[in-house]
Design an enzyme around this catalytic site. Structure first.
Site, mmCIF file in Angstrom:
data_model
loop_
_atom_site.group_PDB
_atom_site.id
_atom_site.type_symbol
_atom_site.label_atom_id
_atom_site.label_comp_id
_atom_site.label_asym_id
_atom_site.label_seq_id
_atom_site.Cartn_x
_atom_site.Cartn_y
_atom_site.Cartn_z
ATOM 1 C CG HIS A 104 -4.999 3.564 9.923
ATOM 2 N ND1 HIS A 104 -4.854 5.109 10.025
ATOM 3 C CD2 HIS A 104 -4.670 3.415 8.220
ATOM 4 C CE1 HIS A 104 -4.778 6.235 9.492
ATOM 5 N NE2 HIS A 104 -4.755 5.410 8.353
ATOM 6 N N GLY A 106 0.361 -0.990 0.022
ATOM 7 C CA GLY A 106 0.089 0.140 -0.275
ATOM 8 C C GLY A 106 1.207 1.598 -0.298
ATOM 9 N N GLY A 107 2.125 1.284 -0.766
ATOM 10 C CA GLY A 107 3.072 2.530 -0.722
ATOM 11 C C GLY A 107 2.351 3.620 -1.655
ATOM 12 N N GLY A 108 1.696 3.147 -2.233
ATOM 13 C CA GLY A 108 1.312 5.264 -2.670
ATOM 14 C C GLY A 108 1.991 4.719 -4.147
ATOM 15 C CG ASP A 130 -6.362 -7.286 -3.551
ATOM 16 O OD1 ASP A 130 -6.234 -6.876 -2.088
ATOM 17 O OD2 ASP A 130 -8.010 -7.740 -3.856
ATOM 18 C CG MET A 131 -3.375 -5.735 0.705
ATOM 19 S SD MET A 131 -2.984 -4.176 1.440
ATOM 20 C CE MET A 131 -4.503 -3.580 2.700
ATOM 21 C CG ASP A 150 -1.379 1.413 -3.472
ATOM 22 O OD1 ASP A 150 -2.123 1.102 -3.724
ATOM 23 O OD2 ASP A 150 -0.270 1.908 -2.585
HETATM 24 C C1 LIG Z 1 -3.656 5.621 3.423
HETATM 25 S S1 LIG Z 1 -3.013 4.817 2.012
HETATM 26 C C2 LIG Z 1 -1.307 4.983 2.637
HETATM 27 C C3 LIG Z 1 -0.344 5.417 1.710
HETATM 28 C C4 LIG Z 1 1.030 5.044 1.758
HETATM 29 N N1 LIG Z 1 1.519 3.864 2.746
HETATM 30 C C5 LIG Z 1 1.747 5.982 2.365
HETATM 31 O O1 LIG Z 1 1.353 5.952 3.616
HETATM 32 O O2 LIG Z 1 1.559 7.778 2.318
HETATM 33 C C6 LIG Z 1 -3.662 3.393 1.971
HETATM 34 C C7 LIG Z 1 -3.139 3.258 0.934
HETATM 35 O O3 LIG Z 1 -2.985 1.052 0.213
HETATM 36 C C8 LIG Z 1 -3.578 1.078 -0.675
HETATM 37 N N2 LIG Z 1 -4.793 0.186 -0.792
HETATM 38 C C9 LIG Z 1 -5.686 -0.482 -0.509
HETATM 39 N N3 LIG Z 1 -5.865 -1.336 -0.791
HETATM 40 C C10 LIG Z 1 -4.927 -2.088 -1.332
HETATM 41 C C11 LIG Z 1 -5.286 -3.256 -1.626
HETATM 42 N N4 LIG Z 1 -5.639 -4.444 -1.316
HETATM 43 N N5 LIG Z 1 -4.095 -3.783 -1.720
HETATM 44 C C12 LIG Z 1 -3.336 -2.422 -2.332
HETATM 45 N N6 LIG Z 1 -2.631 -1.378 -1.801
HETATM 46 C C13 LIG Z 1 -4.057 -1.191 -1.054
HETATM 47 C C14 LIG Z 1 -4.482 2.488 -1.057
HETATM 48 O O4 LIG Z 1 -5.099 2.067 -2.562
HETATM 49 C C15 LIG Z 1 -3.725 3.729 -0.666
HETATM 50 O O5 LIG Z 1 -2.328 4.168 -1.078
#
Ligand SMILES: C[S@@+](CC[C@H](N)C(=O)[O-])C[C@H]1O[C@@H](n2cnc3c(N)ncnc32)[C@H](O)[C@@H]1O
Length: 357
Positions: free
Chosen positions: A261, A200-202, A243-244, A223
């Site tokens: 969170h 989920g590293g954006g 998808d994680m 991500d």
């Molecule tokens: C709150 S953001 C945090 C982004 C980054 N880690 C940061 O702190 O800058 C949550 C991230 O989780 C990703 N995400 C949500 N569901 C996901 C999934 N099923 N698999 C992978 N990534 C996912 C979103 O696209 C988003 O980029």
């Protein structure tokens, strides 16, 4: 019934009105950001008077009184400070000038770090609108108030709205920019690792910051496909769309910054189990690194706890997530088969948690 005296009732009224009108304070902050007041003060090179501010903002001088009142509230809240200086043309008289404070300095667009994109995204009408459904949602079956308001999940909404998706990703990049301030203190957390997957590293903001300090660490961002689209790989930073919940590539360590969170307990345990598989595949004793909120109401500052509890409500409104106390975190780790963990409160609102198999 216990008798409450008038003074106590008036205090109670003040608390009620403060929270009732909290949204007006939020909108004042939003207007300061949208007008660009912090940048105007910064570009002015010295504290600014109201007429100078009005002129730089290209606002009708008839509105000066309103600008003054907006600034008065924002000074009271701590976003700006006033200084009194003697007038150049009349040494007998003083004039009031407005200056930045650390909070408004964080809103300067070109500064590093800047939280301007974060604050702008959080005021997006979709977020504000969905919070209005909180009461109604308690009687509904949808997973979140956001679903009640929009008929889809927050993540689906992001994938269908390019403009908001862009704003949200910029917000996350700006939040991660704060890592610059602490990365030197936590270099040891990443030392000795050859590879890491930032789940989920954006757009890879944390990876870019850490890579500058540790260029030999191979960083992979996993991500959702619409998030990593158009993110070119570089020498030691690679993007994978996926998808994680389905698959996490193997690495010495997994980073989860502000991910857990945003999810409920069952989903977190699922992700953590996938993380455990991913780190054990390398044959080394890896770890999971979590950067997230730990609520510890007893020992912390009232304002800090309030910020964490507001984040908790935001997670409830948007994504079926929650902010957790240490006991709740521990339950997730043990539930996913990890044996121990270490929490270091390093990042203001966020803590660093290292979790071991
Ligand atoms: C709150 S953001 C945090 C982004 C980054 N880690 C940061 O702190 O800058 C949550 C991230 O989780 C990703 N995400 C949500 N569901 C996901 C999934 N099923 N698999 C992978 N990534 C996912 C979103 O696209 C988003 O980029």
């Amino acid at each position: 019934m216990q008798k409450i005296d008038a003074e106590e009732l008036f205090q109670a009224q003040t608390l009620l009105y403060n929270y009732t009108y909290g949204f007006i304070g939020s909108m004042c902050l939003k207007s300061a950001v949208h007008l660009g007041i912090p940048d105007v003060i910064s570009n002015h090179g010295q504290p600014i008077t109201i007429p100078e501010l009005v002129s730089a903002l290209k606002i009708d001088p008839n509105k000066s009184g309103y600008v003054y009142r907006l600034m008065r509230l924002l000074v009271h809240a701590g976003f700006f400070a006033i200084t009194k200086v003697t007038k150049k043309d009349n040494k007998e008289e003083e004039e009031v000038r407005y200056d930045l404070t650390p909070s408004s300095r964080l809103l300067l667009k070109e500064n590093v770090p800047t939280l301007s994109p974060f604050v702008r995204a959080m005021f997006h009408p979709a977020l504000v609108h969905s919070s209005e459904f909180l009461a109604e949602w308690f009687h509904k079956s949808e997973v979140t108030p956001f679903n009640t308001a929009f008929g889809m999940s927050y993540w689906e909404y992001l994938s269908q709205n390019q403009e908001f998706n862009g704003l949200f990703n910029e917000a996350m990049i700006s939040d991660s920019g704060m890592m610059n301030l602490v990365i030197k203190n936590c270099k040891s957390v990443f030392e000795g690792l050859n590879s890491l997957v930032d789940v989920g590293g954006g757009k890879g903001a944390v990876g870019r910051i850490v890579s500058e300090e540790l260029p030999n660490l191979h960083w992979t961002v996993l991500d959702l496909p619409h998030v990593v689209a158009n993110s070119p790989d570089s020498t030691n930073l690679k993007f994978v769309g996926g998808d994680m919940f389905q698959f996490i590539p193997s690495a010495d360590a997994i980073l989860l910054k502000l991910i857990l969170h945003a999810f409920g307990d069952e989903e977190c345990v699922k992700v953590l189990k996938k993380c455990r598989e991913a780190i054990s595949n390398t044959g080394k004793k890896g770890k999971v690194i979590i950067i997230d909120i730990v609520i510890s109401e007893k020992n912390e500052d009232h304002v800090l706890t309030e910020a964490k509890l507001l984040f908790d409500m935001l997670m409830m409104v948007l994504v079926n997530g929650k902010e957790r106390e240490e006991k709740e975190w521990e339950k997730l780790f043990l539930g996913a088969g990890f044996s121990h963990y270490k929490i270091t409160p390093l990042f203001g609102m966020r803590s660093l948690i290292e979790v071991y198999p």
